[in-house]
Motif scaffolding. Sequence first.
Motif, short mmCIF file in Angstrom:
data_model
loop_
_atom_site.label_atom_id
_atom_site.label_comp_id
_atom_site.label_asym_id
_atom_site.label_seq_id
_atom_site.Cartn_x
_atom_site.Cartn_y
_atom_site.Cartn_z
N ALA A 157 0.83 -1.21 0.00
CA ALA A 157 0.00 0.00 0.00
C ALA A 157 0.86 1.26 0.00
O ALA A 157 0.56 2.24 -0.69
CB ALA A 157 -0.94 0.00 1.20
N LYS A 158 1.97 1.25 0.73
CA LYS A 158 2.87 2.40 0.78
C LYS A 158 3.61 2.57 -0.54
O LYS A 158 3.83 3.69 -1.01
CB LYS A 158 3.85 2.27 1.94
CG LYS A 158 3.17 2.39 3.29
CD LYS A 158 4.16 2.25 4.42
CE LYS A 158 3.45 2.39 5.76
NZ LYS A 158 4.37 2.24 6.90
N VAL A 159 4.01 1.46 -1.14
CA VAL A 159 4.68 1.50 -2.44
C VAL A 159 3.72 2.07 -3.48
O VAL A 159 4.07 2.98 -4.25
CB VAL A 159 5.17 0.10 -2.89
CG1 VAL A 159 5.73 0.13 -4.30
CG2 VAL A 159 6.19 -0.46 -1.91
N GLN A 160 2.49 1.58 -3.49
CA GLN A 160 1.50 2.03 -4.46
C GLN A 160 1.22 3.53 -4.31
O GLN A 160 1.12 4.25 -5.30
CB GLN A 160 0.21 1.23 -4.34
CG GLN A 160 -0.81 1.61 -5.40
CD GLN A 160 -1.99 0.67 -5.48
OE1 GLN A 160 -1.92 -0.47 -5.03
NE2 GLN A 160 -3.08 1.15 -6.05
N ALA A 161 1.12 3.99 -3.08
CA ALA A 161 0.87 5.42 -2.85
C ALA A 161 2.01 6.26 -3.43
O ALA A 161 1.77 7.30 -4.07
CB ALA A 161 0.71 5.69 -1.35
N LYS A 162 3.24 5.81 -3.25
CA LYS A 162 4.41 6.52 -3.81
C LYS A 162 4.35 6.52 -5.33
O LYS A 162 4.63 7.54 -5.97
CB LYS A 162 5.71 5.84 -3.38
CG LYS A 162 6.20 6.26 -2.04
CD LYS A 162 7.04 7.50 -2.19
CE LYS A 162 7.96 7.59 -1.00
NZ LYS A 162 8.76 8.78 -1.05
N LEU A 163 4.01 5.38 -5.90
CA LEU A 163 3.94 5.28 -7.35
C LEU A 163 2.86 6.19 -7.92
O LEU A 163 3.08 6.86 -8.93
CB LEU A 163 3.68 3.83 -7.78
CG LEU A 163 4.84 2.86 -7.54
CD1 LEU A 163 4.39 1.43 -7.81
CD2 LEU A 163 6.03 3.22 -8.40
N GLU A 164 1.70 6.21 -7.29
CA GLU A 164 0.60 7.03 -7.77
C GLU A 164 0.92 8.52 -7.67
O GLU A 164 0.41 9.32 -8.43
CB GLU A 164 -0.69 6.68 -7.03
CG GLU A 164 -1.21 5.32 -7.43
CD GLU A 164 -2.39 4.83 -6.59
OE1 GLU A 164 -2.63 5.38 -5.49
OE2 GLU A 164 -3.07 3.90 -7.04
N ALA A 165 1.80 8.88 -6.76
CA ALA A 165 2.20 10.28 -6.59
C ALA A 165 3.35 10.67 -7.52
O ALA A 165 3.72 11.84 -7.59
CB ALA A 165 2.59 10.54 -5.13
N ASN A 166 3.94 9.70 -8.21
CA ASN A 166 5.10 9.93 -9.08
C ASN A 166 4.85 9.32 -10.45
O ASN A 166 5.41 8.28 -10.80
CB ASN A 166 6.36 9.32 -8.46
CG ASN A 166 6.81 10.05 -7.22
OD1 ASN A 166 7.45 11.09 -7.30
ND2 ASN A 166 6.46 9.52 -6.06
N VAL A 167 4.02 10.00 -11.26
CA VAL A 167 3.61 9.42 -12.54
C VAL A 167 4.78 9.19 -13.49
O VAL A 167 4.76 8.24 -14.28
CB VAL A 167 2.51 10.26 -13.22
CG1 VAL A 167 1.22 10.20 -12.42
CG2 VAL A 167 2.95 11.69 -13.46
N GLU A 168 5.81 10.04 -13.43
CA GLU A 168 6.97 9.82 -14.32
C GLU A 168 7.74 8.56 -13.91
O GLU A 168 8.28 7.87 -14.76
CB GLU A 168 7.88 11.05 -14.35
CG GLU A 168 7.27 12.17 -15.18
CD GLU A 168 8.28 13.22 -15.63
OE1 GLU A 168 9.49 12.96 -15.58
OE2 GLU A 168 7.82 14.29 -16.06
#
Length: 188
Positions: free
Chosen positions: A37-48
């Motif tokens: 869940a924490k990894v996904q949140a980071k990914l969703e906040a960093n589209v590039e």
Amino acid sequence: MTKRKKELPLEQREELLQTLKARFEKNMNRHEEVEWAKVQAKLEANVEKLWSLNEMEVTGGEPDVVDYDKKTDEYIFYDCSAESPKGRRSVCYDLEALESRKQHKPENNAIDMAAAMGIELLTEEQYRELQQLGNFDMKTSSWVQTPANIRKLGGAIFCDRRYDTVFVYHNGAESYYAARGFRGSLRV
């Protein structure tokens, strides 16, 4: 000229996130202390960064989380495909090496491909860390970041795993082989 933003369409982002989550859950030994869940949140906040992971995926890298850097609050992804990524093979080390070839030039080089994807080649140390997580490059080899003193003399280094041992070799930077590509890393 404006720089094109590297962003995936929503449907493709969701599909990639599902692929990454499934790989993450299947290979918990690579990241025992990390929560998806924490990894996904980071990914969703960093589209590039998500775009870069997609580039790793479509070239056959099978990226996965291998570490978490508490100091920088970043998740570290490496290409975790069993063999050097298929879409990144038959390339010489860098542009200088590519331009030095008189004939039979490969289509690209590892350094420029990695930069275009927004990733970095693994270092020798990172390659050895990856090999602690499984057996990689049993039939292929991967270019790794080459120290400037070696590159200055025309060489480049690559690694593979044979006989249950990680080997580091050298070659002319202009060389390329069907079984040699490169593995990348990405910090998110």
